[in-house]
Design a protein around this motif. Structure first.
Motif, PDB file in Angstrom:
ATOM      1  N   GLY A   1       0.809  -1.213   0.000  1.00  0.00           N
ATOM      2  CA  GLY A   1       0.000   0.000   0.000  1.00  0.00           C
ATOM      3  C   GLY A   1       0.835   1.253   0.000  1.00  0.00           C
ATOM      4  N   GLY A   2       0.129   2.378  -0.048  1.00  0.00           N
ATOM      5  CA  GLY A   2       0.771   3.686  -0.020  1.00  0.00           C
ATOM      6  C   GLY A   2      -0.255   4.774  -0.226  1.00  0.00           C
ATOM      7  N   ASN A   3       0.238   6.008  -0.245  1.00  0.00           N
ATOM      8  CA  ASN A   3      -0.631   7.160  -0.440  1.00  0.00           C
ATOM      9  C   ASN A   3      -0.014   8.052  -1.506  1.00  0.00           C
ATOM     10  OD1 ASN A   3      -1.766   9.867  -0.086  1.00  0.00           O
ATOM     11  ND2 ASN A   3      -2.797   8.975   1.676  1.00  0.00           N
ATOM     12  N   TYR A   4      -0.673   8.107  -2.669  1.00  0.00           N
ATOM     13  CA  TYR A   4      -0.203   8.907  -3.791  1.00  0.00           C
ATOM     14  C   TYR A   4      -1.104  10.124  -3.953  1.00  0.00           C
ATOM     15  CZ  TYR A   4       1.117  10.382  -8.466  1.00  0.00           C
ATOM     16  OH  TYR A   4       1.544  11.124  -9.538  1.00  0.00           O
ATOM     17  N   MET A   5      -0.591  11.292  -3.622  1.00  0.00           N
ATOM     18  CA  MET A   5      -1.301  12.552  -3.799  1.00  0.00           C
ATOM     19  C   MET A   5      -2.717  12.516  -3.210  1.00  0.00           C
ATOM     20  SD  MET A   5       0.018  13.690  -7.583  1.00  0.00           S
ATOM     21  CE  MET A   5      -0.762  15.287  -7.448  1.00  0.00           C
ATOM     22  N   GLY A   6      -2.833  11.943  -2.015  1.00  0.00           N
ATOM     23  CA  GLY A   6      -4.126  11.904  -1.341  1.00  0.00           C
ATOM     24  C   GLY A   6      -4.948  10.663  -1.589  1.00  0.00           C
ATOM     25  N   LEU A   7      -4.511   9.796  -2.468  1.00  0.00           N
ATOM     26  CA  LEU A   7      -5.213   8.543  -2.727  1.00  0.00           C
ATOM     27  C   LEU A   7      -4.516   7.407  -1.989  1.00  0.00           C
ATOM     28  CD1 LEU A   7      -7.405   6.981  -4.454  1.00  0.00           C
ATOM     29  CD2 LEU A   7      -5.474   6.400  -5.919  1.00  0.00           C
ATOM     30  N   GLN A   8      -5.160   6.861  -0.987  1.00  0.00           N
ATOM     31  CA  GLN A   8      -4.620   5.697  -0.281  1.00  0.00           C
ATOM     32  C   GLN A   8      -5.023   4.461  -1.074  1.00  0.00           C
ATOM     33  OE1 GLN A   8      -5.954   5.338   3.754  1.00  0.00           O
ATOM     34  NE2 GLN A   8      -4.614   3.623   4.180  1.00  0.00           N
ATOM     35  N   TYR A   9      -4.039   3.671  -1.463  1.00  0.00           N
ATOM     36  CA  TYR A   9      -4.303   2.432  -2.197  1.00  0.00           C
ATOM     37  C   TYR A   9      -3.777   1.263  -1.377  1.00  0.00           C
ATOM     38  CZ  TYR A   9       0.603   2.812  -3.621  1.00  0.00           C
ATOM     39  OH  TYR A   9       1.971   2.916  -3.620  1.00  0.00           O
ATOM     40  N   THR A  10      -4.493   0.164  -1.420  1.00  0.00           N
ATOM     41  CA  THR A  10      -4.093  -1.022  -0.669  1.00  0.00           C
ATOM     42  C   THR A  10      -4.433  -2.270  -1.482  1.00  0.00           C
ATOM     43  OG1 THR A  10      -4.629   0.149   1.389  1.00  0.00           O
ATOM     44  CG2 THR A  10      -4.280  -2.230   1.541  1.00  0.00           C
ATOM     45  N   TYR A  11      -3.456  -3.162  -1.571  1.00  0.00           N
ATOM     46  CA  TYR A  11      -3.654  -4.443  -2.235  1.00  0.00           C
ATOM     47  C   TYR A  11      -3.868  -5.525  -1.188  1.00  0.00           C
ATOM     48  CZ  TYR A  11      -1.536  -2.319  -6.375  1.00  0.00           C
ATOM     49  OH  TYR A  11      -1.239  -1.517  -7.435  1.00  0.00           O
ATOM     50  N   PHE A  12      -4.716  -6.486  -1.520  1.00  0.00           N
ATOM     51  CA  PHE A  12      -4.962  -7.641  -0.675  1.00  0.00           C
ATOM     52  C   PHE A  12      -4.836  -8.898  -1.518  1.00  0.00           C
ATOM     53  CE2 PHE A  12      -7.197  -4.148   1.306  1.00  0.00           C
ATOM     54  CZ  PHE A  12      -6.865  -4.290   2.642  1.00  0.00           C
ATOM     55  N   ASP A  13      -4.182  -9.918  -0.956  1.00  0.00           N
ATOM     56  CA  ASP A  13      -4.091 -11.198  -1.639  1.00  0.00           C
ATOM     57  C   ASP A  13      -5.374 -11.973  -1.357  1.00  0.00           C
ATOM     58  OD1 ASP A  13      -3.546 -13.649  -2.729  1.00  0.00           O
ATOM     59  OD2 ASP A  13      -1.593 -13.883  -1.782  1.00  0.00           O
ATOM     60  N   LEU A  14      -6.269 -11.964  -2.324  1.00  0.00           N
ATOM     61  CA  LEU A  14      -7.548 -12.659  -2.205  1.00  0.00           C
ATOM     62  C   LEU A  14      -7.535 -13.967  -2.999  1.00  0.00           C
ATOM     63  CD1 LEU A  14      -9.820  -9.512  -2.679  1.00  0.00           C
ATOM     64  CD2 LEU A  14      -9.221 -10.638  -0.528  1.00  0.00           C
ATOM     65  N   THR A  15      -6.334 -14.477  -3.264  1.00  0.00           N
ATOM     66  CA  THR A  15      -6.192 -15.669  -4.086  1.00  0.00           C
ATOM     67  C   THR A  15      -6.965 -16.851  -3.517  1.00  0.00           C
ATOM     68  OG1 THR A  15      -4.005 -14.901  -4.762  1.00  0.00           O
ATOM     69  CG2 THR A  15      -4.533 -17.211  -5.191  1.00  0.00           C
ATOM     70  N   ASP A  16      -6.838 -17.117  -2.222  1.00  0.00           N
ATOM     71  CA  ASP A  16      -7.542 -18.252  -1.623  1.00  0.00           C
ATOM     72  C   ASP A  16      -9.051 -18.037  -1.585  1.00  0.00           C
ATOM     73  OD1 ASP A  16      -5.139 -19.556  -1.238  1.00  0.00           O
ATOM     74  OD2 ASP A  16      -4.944 -18.924   0.858  1.00  0.00           O
ATOM     75  N   GLU A  17      -9.482 -16.774  -1.481  1.00  0.00           N
ATOM     76  CA  GLU A  17     -10.908 -16.454  -1.374  1.00  0.00           C
ATOM     77  C   GLU A  17     -11.575 -16.313  -2.738  1.00  0.00           C
ATOM     78  OE1 GLU A  17     -12.871 -15.502   1.615  1.00  0.00           O
ATOM     79  OE2 GLU A  17     -11.310 -16.716   2.547  1.00  0.00           O
TER      80      GLU A  17
END
Length: 162
Positions: A121-137
């Motif tokens: 994850g991170g915050n680019y110019m006010g946009l917080q982005y987050t990745y999740f590994d949903l492979t099993d789900e």
């Protein structure tokens, strides 16, 4: 039945080994674009994390609108980000999809309650982005956003602006 936690498809993220080569191919040969090119690194992204730990990573990416869905091409620039591992293991290809949500904190809690925690994850110019590994789900890597990004007016493009 559970109310849908995800509302819609926002983005298809594709990892590539040579951004310039793929930009030319997508636009010049297939008519997909134009593209806005961005650098994500410790100078442009705040609070970079991988698996909940503070880590600086770097990537160069380009986005375009393709019939209402954002396409994102991502070239890793170091061996720290999840894109590097994906590229090394799989070669170029679809890495993730970004999904629309109603409430960022609610989705993070919902996933944490299922034992699914942040991949990157991170915050680019006010946009917080987050990745999740949903492979099993769900057999995919999912990305969610909190906020809106405003593209820099001086960002390079492909094709270049005249």
């Amino acid at each position: 039945m559970q109310k849908p936690i995800f509302k819609n498809l926002l983005q298809v993220g594709i990892v590539v080994d040579d951004l310039d080569k793929y930009l030319k191919k997508y636009y010049d040969e297939y008519g997909i674009g134009p593209w806005v090119i961005l650098d994500f690194n410790k100078d442009t992204v705040k609070n970079m994390t991988i698996k909940g730990k503070r880590v600086d990573y770097a990537m160069r990416l380009a986005t375009c609108d393709f019939n209402g869905i954002q396409w994102e091409l991502i070239q890793p620039l170091d061996d720290k980000c999840v894109y590097y591992d994906f590229l090394k293991t799989n070669g170029p290809g679809i890495h993730h999809v970004a999904l629309g949500i109603d409430n960022y904190d609610d989705v993070v809690k919902f996933l944490a309650d299922k034992g699914i925690h942040e991949l990157q994850g991170g915050n680019y110019m006010g946009l917080q982005y987050t990745y999740f590994d949903l492979t099993d789900e769900l057999a995919l890597i999912g990305e969610i956003y909190n906020g809106e990004v405003v593209m820099p007016e001086d960002a390079p493009t492909y094709p270049p602006k005249c």
